[in-house]
Design a protein around this motif. Structure first.
Motif, short mmCIF file in Angstrom:
data_model
loop_
_atom_site.label_atom_id
_atom_site.label_comp_id
_atom_site.label_asym_id
_atom_site.label_seq_id
_atom_site.Cartn_x
_atom_site.Cartn_y
_atom_site.Cartn_z
N GLN B 42 -5.29 5.21 5.31
CA GLN B 42 -6.13 5.94 6.25
C GLN B 42 -5.30 6.98 7.02
O GLN B 42 -5.80 8.05 7.35
CB GLN B 42 -6.79 4.94 7.23
N GLU B 54 -9.73 8.39 2.11
CA GLU B 54 -10.64 7.59 2.93
C GLU B 54 -11.43 6.63 2.05
O GLU B 54 -11.66 5.48 2.41
CB GLU B 54 -11.60 8.50 3.71
N LYS B 58 -11.50 2.65 2.36
CA LYS B 58 -12.76 1.93 2.52
C LYS B 58 -12.90 0.81 1.48
O LYS B 58 -13.37 -0.28 1.79
CB LYS B 58 -13.95 2.88 2.39
N TRP B 123 -16.40 3.64 10.91
CA TRP B 123 -16.22 4.83 10.06
C TRP B 123 -17.26 5.87 10.46
O TRP B 123 -18.46 5.61 10.38
CB TRP B 123 -16.40 4.50 8.57
#
Lengths: 101, 518
Positions: B42, B54, B58, B123
């Protein structure tokens, strides 16, 4: 006098929180929660995990910690003095090992 | 009067604790290490703005979430066991042991739990930087959580910062900082969390390797391998360094454990480290037989590792049991005698206090304090019992060390081929990387066996033997709960395995079949 002090204190707190942008902070927290709820609502995986966590904690806290241990498994002592007595007895009494054989 | 000790109760209590701890440990390493890898990924996204990073973060966060949700709370059972199966130990050590465990609950777990919500649900809802800080705080919270637990565990191996109060039969903490910053605790903490980092790295390398073998999620897999292999390489090198520190402190404070780790029966100056060896089955202390069927030894290395001196004397099991006047090592018989003096003095103190005879109480207390450090030995019957199970410890130690060094080489090779973009051509290495993940767990479990079985016969080194630490309960209750926990935890592990494999097969885009090939 005390009313004036209280008023001044509240005014100070208000200005402090205003400076911290409380509304924006609360909005962010609400956003995180709504995001969480939305994820749980829309994701099958999240629902399964939540169910596992729920069942697990029911078993751990409800059944084991709340019922089975205090009622049947936990060694019972009347008070700390009784427990001290019991531990000192176990520490100072000579032992012999017994087996099932 | 003679008190009976039910060996079945002791063994089933030990077995139950080992079972739950090993199951619990299946979940912990991924929590410890994956958070850092997610945070690094990240960080790259925040710095570069490349959305693929990203997406990678995730995906690993999703797998981390599965592990966290299923694993959280499994440690509760261990806490309950202290109260039910180990009541004597809990009472005697509660003042010391309770403080780090409480700190773990109050500080670390709450820190981790609070920011995990931001990590999962934040997020796009909070600023990128705040979200990133939250991920680092989750990682930090997990490490802090491990710190407190391992401080408590380290104290059992090297008890410091306490005095024994004969009135309450409890160890009372007098120096919190001595407990927290004991060199044993620091080494144990660093060694254990880095082992978690290595396992997490292998998890990510293994999943990514599987994607490369299947020709799926190529970019995600390649980038993840570079990050995880770099982290894994650094961690495995650091793991070897902290392992060296651990060996040093074991040599200083637990020579019987070191003797078992090395299969060393006769102490020697300039002792070598057995690289590979096979112990002679049935070898007994003092029987004059050779300890090994064969062995390949690295000269003087054990003396260097244990005492930082190539010619230092390393005591063997026979020196510790039979004594060695030349090296100023007291025999186990002598320690047992002094332990009995301590326990008799404790009993006399108790009686004198009950009779309000303070003069006798004071004399008994002085005698007890003089022999306090041998108190645990007073419960032992057999001098040979101070040496833990040699073959079990010896082979477990070798499994841990050999795999640990193999992991350094493997991470190095994977990283080199990943950076030069030749990883996909070496399919054997991808398959090996998948196999390395369970092997990393095996190495870690072997390490726990060395640490915990190697501490036997003690729960608190030298002060409290395992057989006196148990509760006065029926062995059948422990047997029943053993199978109950075994069933419960097996279901949880199977659920984790099923959900993890399904999620991995679906990939980052949750595709039911296939997934993108770029």
């Amino acid at each position: 006098m005390s009313a004036r002090v209280t008023f001044a204190f509240i005014a100070y707190l208000w200005s402090f929180f205003k400076h911290l942008k409380v509304r924006q902070f609360l909005k962010t927290i609400a956003g995180i929660f709504s995001s969480g709820f939305e994820l749980i609502r829309s994701s099958r995986l999240a629902k399964i995990l939540l169910l596992i966590v729920f069942i697990k904690f029911m078993i751990f806290y409800g059944f084991l910690k709340g019922f089975l241990y205090p009622k049947y498994l936990k060694p019972h002592y009347e008070n700390d003095a009784h427990r001290t007595e019991q531990v000192l007895h176990d520490l100072t009494t000579p032992h012999k090992i017994v087996t099932d054989d | 009067m003679i008190e009976n000790i039910d060996l079945a109760l002791v063994n089933w209590s030990r077995g139950q604790f080992a079972l739950v701890a090993l199951y619990h440990w299946l979940f912990i390493p991924l929590t410890l290490g994956m958070t850092y890898i997610i945070a690094f990924t990240q960080t790259i996204y925040v710095r570069t703005g490349d959305k693929e990073w990203e997406r990678i973060a995730k995906f690993w966060a999703k797998l981390f979430g599965i592990n966290f949700a299923i694993g959280v709370g499994t440690g509760i059972i261990l806490g309950l066991e202290f109260g039910t199966n180990w009541a004597n130990y809990s009472w005697i050590s509660g003042d010391i042991f309770g403080a780090p465990l409480a700190a773990e609950g109050i500080m670390a777990f709450f820190l981790e739990s609070t920011f995990i919500a931001v990590m999962f649900f934040g997020w796009g809802k909070v600023s990128k930087k705040f979200h990133l800080v939250s991920i680092y705080l989750v990682a930090f919270g997990a490490s802090l959580s491990a710190l407190w637990i391992l401080v408590a565990n380290a104290w059992m191996n090297y008890p410091v910062g306490m005095v024994f109060n004969p009135d309450t039969a409890r160890h009372e903490m007098v120096d919190f900082w001595a407990v927290l910053f004991s060199p044993y605790a620091i080494n144990k903490f660093l060694h254990t969390i880095t082992s978690g980092f290595v396992i997490s790295s292998f998890f990510i390398v293994a999943v990514s390797g599987w994607y490369l073998l299947k020709g799926r999620n190529i970019l995600l897999a390649k980038r993840s391998i570079v990050i995880a292999a770099s982290f894994g390489l650094l961690s495995s090198v650091f793991l070897a360094t902290t392992g060296d520190g651990s060996a040093y402190w074991v040599a200083q404070k637990q020579p019987a454990k070191l003797a078992a780790m090395e299969g060393l029966y006769e102490g020697q100056e300039g002792a070598g480290l057995v690289a590979i060896g096979m112990l002679r089955p049935g070898k007994q202390i003092g029987d004059g037989e050779k300890a090994f069927v064969f062995k390949i030894e690295i000269p003087k290395l054990l003396s260097v590792l244990g005492y930082r001196n190539a010619n230092a004397f390393v005591p063997g099991a026979e020196d510790l049991v039979l004594g060695n006047a030349g090296q100023d090592i007291m025999s186990a018989d002598e320690k047992i005698s002094r332990g009995k003096v301590a326990l008799n003095a404790l009993a006399e103190y108790k009686e004198a206090v009950a009779l309000d005879d303070m003069q006798s109480a004071s004399a008994a207390q002085a005698r007890f304090e003089e022999n306090y450090y041998y108190m645990g030995y007073g419960h032992l019957f057999d001098p040979n019992g101070i040496i833990p199970n040699v073959p079990f410890i010896f082979y477990s130690f070798r499994i841990m060390v050999m795999l640990g060094f193999a992991f350094i080489a493997l991470f190095l090779l994977i990283l080199y081929l990943a950076v030069t973009d030749k990883l996909q051509e070496n399919r054997w290495l991808l398959r090996t990387s998948i196999l390395a993940f369970p092997l990393a767990f095996l190495a870690s479990m072997a390490g726990w066996i060395v640490a915990e079985v190697g501490r036997q016969p003690w729960t608190i080194q030298g002060l409290l033997p395992t057989m006196v630490s148990t509760s006065n309960i029926n062995a059948n209750a422990v047997i029943l709960t053993f199978w109950m926990f075994a069933a419960l935890l097996t279901v949880l592990v199977l659920a984790e395995f099923k959900i993890m494999t399904t999620t991995i097969k679906r990939g980052p885009d949750n595709a039911k079949k296939g997934g993108e090939n770029v």
